[in-house]
Motif scaffolding. Structure first.
Motif, PDB file in Angstrom:
ATOM      1  N   ASP A   1      43.632  -7.649   7.678  1.00  0.00           N
ATOM      2  CA  ASP A   1      42.479  -6.877   7.175  1.00  0.00           C
ATOM      3  C   ASP A   1      41.355  -6.869   8.204  1.00  0.00           C
ATOM      4  O   ASP A   1      40.757  -5.834   8.496  1.00  0.00           O
TER       5      ASP A   1
ATOM      6  N   LYS B   1      46.204 -21.453   6.991  1.00  0.00           N
ATOM      7  CA  LYS B   1      47.230 -22.337   6.409  1.00  0.00           C
ATOM      8  C   LYS B   1      46.876 -22.736   4.972  1.00  0.00           C
ATOM      9  O   LYS B   1      47.677 -22.587   4.059  1.00  0.00           O
TER      10      LYS B   1
ATOM     11  N   ARG C   1      36.025 -21.916   2.405  1.00  0.00           N
ATOM     12  CA  ARG C   1      36.541 -22.555   3.624  1.00  0.00           C
ATOM     13  C   ARG C   1      36.142 -24.029   3.670  1.00  0.00           C
ATOM     14  O   ARG C   1      34.960 -24.366   3.662  1.00  0.00           O
TER      15      ARG C   1
ATOM     16  N   GLU D   1      41.515 -22.533  11.180  1.00  0.00           N
ATOM     17  CA  GLU D   1      41.067 -21.257  10.614  1.00  0.00           C
ATOM     18  C   GLU D   1      42.094 -20.131  10.690  1.00  0.00           C
ATOM     19  O   GLU D   1      41.741 -18.958  10.576  1.00  0.00           O
TER      20      GLU D   1
ATOM     21  N   ALA E   1      46.234 -13.287   4.316  1.00  0.00           N
ATOM     22  CA  ALA E   1      46.425 -14.435   3.409  1.00  0.00           C
ATOM     23  C   ALA E   1      45.529 -14.410   2.185  1.00  0.00           C
ATOM     24  O   ALA E   1      45.838 -15.044   1.180  1.00  0.00           O
TER      25      ALA E   1
ATOM     26  N   THR F   1      44.771 -21.399   2.973  1.00  0.00           N
ATOM     27  CA  THR F   1      44.671 -20.210   2.116  1.00  0.00           C
ATOM     28  C   THR F   1      46.069 -19.824   1.627  1.00  0.00           C
ATOM     29  O   THR F   1      46.258 -19.475   0.466  1.00  0.00           O
TER      30      THR F   1
ATOM     31  N   LEU G   1      40.020 -18.199  -2.701  1.00  0.00           N
ATOM     32  CA  LEU G   1      40.769 -17.840  -1.488  1.00  0.00           C
ATOM     33  C   LEU G   1      39.839 -17.681  -0.280  1.00  0.00           C
ATOM     34  O   LEU G   1      40.265 -17.842   0.858  1.00  0.00           O
TER      35      LEU G   1
HETATM   36  N1  LIG Z   1      39.562 -11.827   5.726  1.00  0.00           N
HETATM   37  C1  LIG Z   1      40.486 -12.773   5.785  1.00  0.00           C
HETATM   38  N2  LIG Z   1      40.134 -14.058   5.730  1.00  0.00           N
HETATM   39  C2  LIG Z   1      41.127 -14.991   5.771  1.00  0.00           C
HETATM   40  C3  LIG Z   1      42.497 -14.651   5.863  1.00  0.00           C
HETATM   41  N3  LIG Z   1      43.205 -15.805   5.890  1.00  0.00           N
HETATM   42  C4  LIG Z   1      42.306 -16.806   5.793  1.00  0.00           C
HETATM   43  N4  LIG Z   1      41.048 -16.321   5.720  1.00  0.00           N
HETATM   44  C5  LIG Z   1      39.787 -17.062   5.658  1.00  0.00           C
HETATM   45  O1  LIG Z   1      39.670 -17.797   6.861  1.00  0.00           O
HETATM   46  C6  LIG Z   1      39.086 -19.065   6.618  1.00  0.00           C
HETATM   47  C7  LIG Z   1      39.988 -20.157   7.165  1.00  0.00           C
HETATM   48  O2  LIG Z   1      41.179 -20.207   6.397  1.00  0.00           O
HETATM   49  P1  LIG Z   1      41.937 -21.584   6.116  1.00  0.00           P
HETATM   50  O3  LIG Z   1      43.080 -21.282   5.216  1.00  0.00           O
HETATM   51  O4  LIG Z   1      40.980 -22.626   5.699  1.00  0.00           O
HETATM   52  O5  LIG Z   1      42.486 -21.921   7.592  1.00  0.00           O
HETATM   53  P2  LIG Z   1      43.272 -23.216   8.090  1.00  0.00           P
HETATM   54  O6  LIG Z   1      42.323 -23.964   8.958  1.00  0.00           O
HETATM   55  O7  LIG Z   1      44.422 -22.682   8.894  1.00  0.00           O
HETATM   56  O8  LIG Z   1      43.719 -23.986   6.886  1.00  0.00           O
HETATM   57  C8  LIG Z   1      38.851 -19.159   5.106  1.00  0.00           C
HETATM   58  O9  LIG Z   1      37.503 -18.844   4.845  1.00  0.00           O
HETATM   59  C9  LIG Z   1      39.767 -18.088   4.533  1.00  0.00           C
HETATM   60  O10 LIG Z   1      39.244 -17.520   3.347  1.00  0.00           O
HETATM   61  C10 LIG Z   1      42.845 -13.261   5.937  1.00  0.00           C
HETATM   62  O11 LIG Z   1      44.012 -12.868   6.043  1.00  0.00           O
HETATM   63  N5  LIG Z   1      41.801 -12.375   5.899  1.00  0.00           N
END
Ligand SMILES: Nc1nc2c(ncn2[C@@H]2O[C@H](COP(=O)(O)OP(=O)(O)O)[C@@H](O)[C@H]2O)c(=O)[nH]1
Ligand SMILES: [Mg+2]
Length: 367
Positions: A285, A58, A191, A55, A339, A60, A188
């Motif tokens: 944010d 990555k 999840r 979470e 992101a 995103t 974006l």
């Molecule tokens: N508000 C916000 N949400 C984010 C941000 N980056 C990622 N997310 C949210 O956090 C959740 C996890 O992101 P994800 O890219 O799946 O994380 P990963 O497990 O590292 O691949 C998703 O619902 C994204 O939309 C950010 O900078 N701000």
């Protein structure tokens, strides 16, 4: 006559054979050329590995790379994202209904109990198609307005809730339409935990960039080692807003500490002495909103400065990561990112791209 024709036939055959030989030689030259081209492409390919806890953002970031560089999502991708979004919303609401109950928070309006029971009865194994999801839309709109549900939402650090539920609930009128198609912003926010390893190559100004996305949760991390070979750069993502939250995996370890610990193992790993590692302190944010209300000193007593001053908190976090590095001869490249914000990532990536290409050119010339 017969002699002549048999001679002709022999000539023809020889002619045919040598033509085939020639075409075979050509083919083999083609193959050589192709191999050389592949080898050049392979050498030119910039391999960027995305690492970080679950979470952290990555996947995103990878979605942003597609959006920014014009690699559109196919129709079937959109359908899949729609199902993911439907699931995020209904499952997220179920978590809130459960949390309100367990935390003993009274209902704002007891008339909402019926809706809560209906949403809670959703079987997570069932597929949420358009028809099924639409049945939940009105009940969920009422629940999102209930002060009891909102009080539970405000205490979300005490349980596990995804970061996107608020965005989806605020857009429920649009998402709840029969003809709904996810926008880029919706995509974006969607999840879906990454399992295994996903590679995506995107040509940026003629240079192939291969992005390697991995699962971040504890059970997924043993797979990371498979991707360490031939990496140009590592983008390490850490969620800056998680300083008051605990891990989904064990429900007790502080998420920020876990992230620092992973960073420490990566940054000090001997395999990466020649790999540029760039730290992204992500979810700015959410951090901006959080520092207004939450005192970071309640979770990190070593924090000095004004806990409600964003700059102080950012500097503290950066130092926390930086202090894990054993070799301080090089500076730590870092960015504060959001992101889900395309403009922000476009700006940050331009900078990252220039750093990486500069380093890559240097190493190509040394080969
Ligand atoms: N508000 C916000 N949400 C984010 C941000 N980056 C990622 N997310 C949210 O956090 C959740 C996890 O992101 P994800 O890219 O799946 O994380 P990963 O497990 O590292 O691949 C998703 O619902 C994204 O939309 C950010 O900078 N701000
Ligand atoms: Mg992921």
């Amino acid at each position: 006559m017969g002699g002549v024709s048999s001679k002709m036939a022999t000539t023809l055959m020889t002619c045919c054979l040598s033509d085939r030989d020639k075409s075979e030689r050509l083919t083999s030259r083609d193959i050589d050329r192709r191999l050389l081209k592949d080898r050049m492409t392979f050498r030119r390919t910039v391999r960027i590995l995305l690492l970080g806890a679950g979470e952290s953002g990555k996947s995103t970031f990878l979605k942003q790379m597609r959006i920014i560089h014009g690699v559109d999502f196919a129709n079937e991708d959109l359908q899949e994202f729609k199902t993911v979004i439907y699931n995020n919303i209904v499952k997220g609401m179920r978590v809130l209904i459960d949390a309100r109950d367990k935390l003993g928070i009274p209902w704002g309006d007891e008339a909402n109990i019926k809706d809560a029971n209906f949403v809670f009865s959703f079987d997570g194994n069932n597929k949420l198609d358009d028809h099924t999801f639409l049945q939940y839309v009105e009940p969920m709109k009422c629940l999102w307005k209930d002060s009891g549900i909102r009080a539970a939402f405000d205490r979300r650090r005490e349980f596990q809730l995804g970061d996107s539920l608020q965005f989806f609930c605020e857009n429920m009128d649009r998402i709840g339409q029969q003809s709904y198609i996810p926008t880029k912003e919706d995509i974006l926010h969607a999840r879906k935990a990454t399992k295994g390893i996903t590679e995506k190559t995107i040509y940026i100004r003629g240079v192939p960039f291969m992005f390697i996305d991995v699962g971040g949760q504890r059970s997924q991390r043993q797979k990371w080692f498979q991707c360490f070979e031939g990496i140009t750069s590592i983008l390490f993502l850490a969620s800056s807003s998680e300083f008051d939250q605990v891990l989904m995996e064990d429900r007790k370890t502080n998420r920020m500490l876990e992230s620092c610990f992973i960073f420490e193992t990566i940054i000090n790993n001997k395999s990466f002495v020649n790999v540029s590692i760039i730290l992204f302190l992500n979810k700015m944010d959410l951090l901006t909103e959080k520092v207004k209300k939450v005192n970071i000193r309640d979770y990190f007593e070593e924090f000095q400065g004004d806990p409600h001053n964003l700059e102080d908190v950012k500097i503290f976090m950066l130092k926390m990561f930086d202090s894990r590095r054993r070799d301080k001869s090089k500076p730590l490249f870092h960015h504060f990112t959001t992101a889900i914000d395309t403009d922000n990532i476009e700006r940050v990536f331009k900078d990252v791209r220039d750093t990486i290409l500069h380093d890559n050119l240097k190493s190509l010339m040394l080969q």
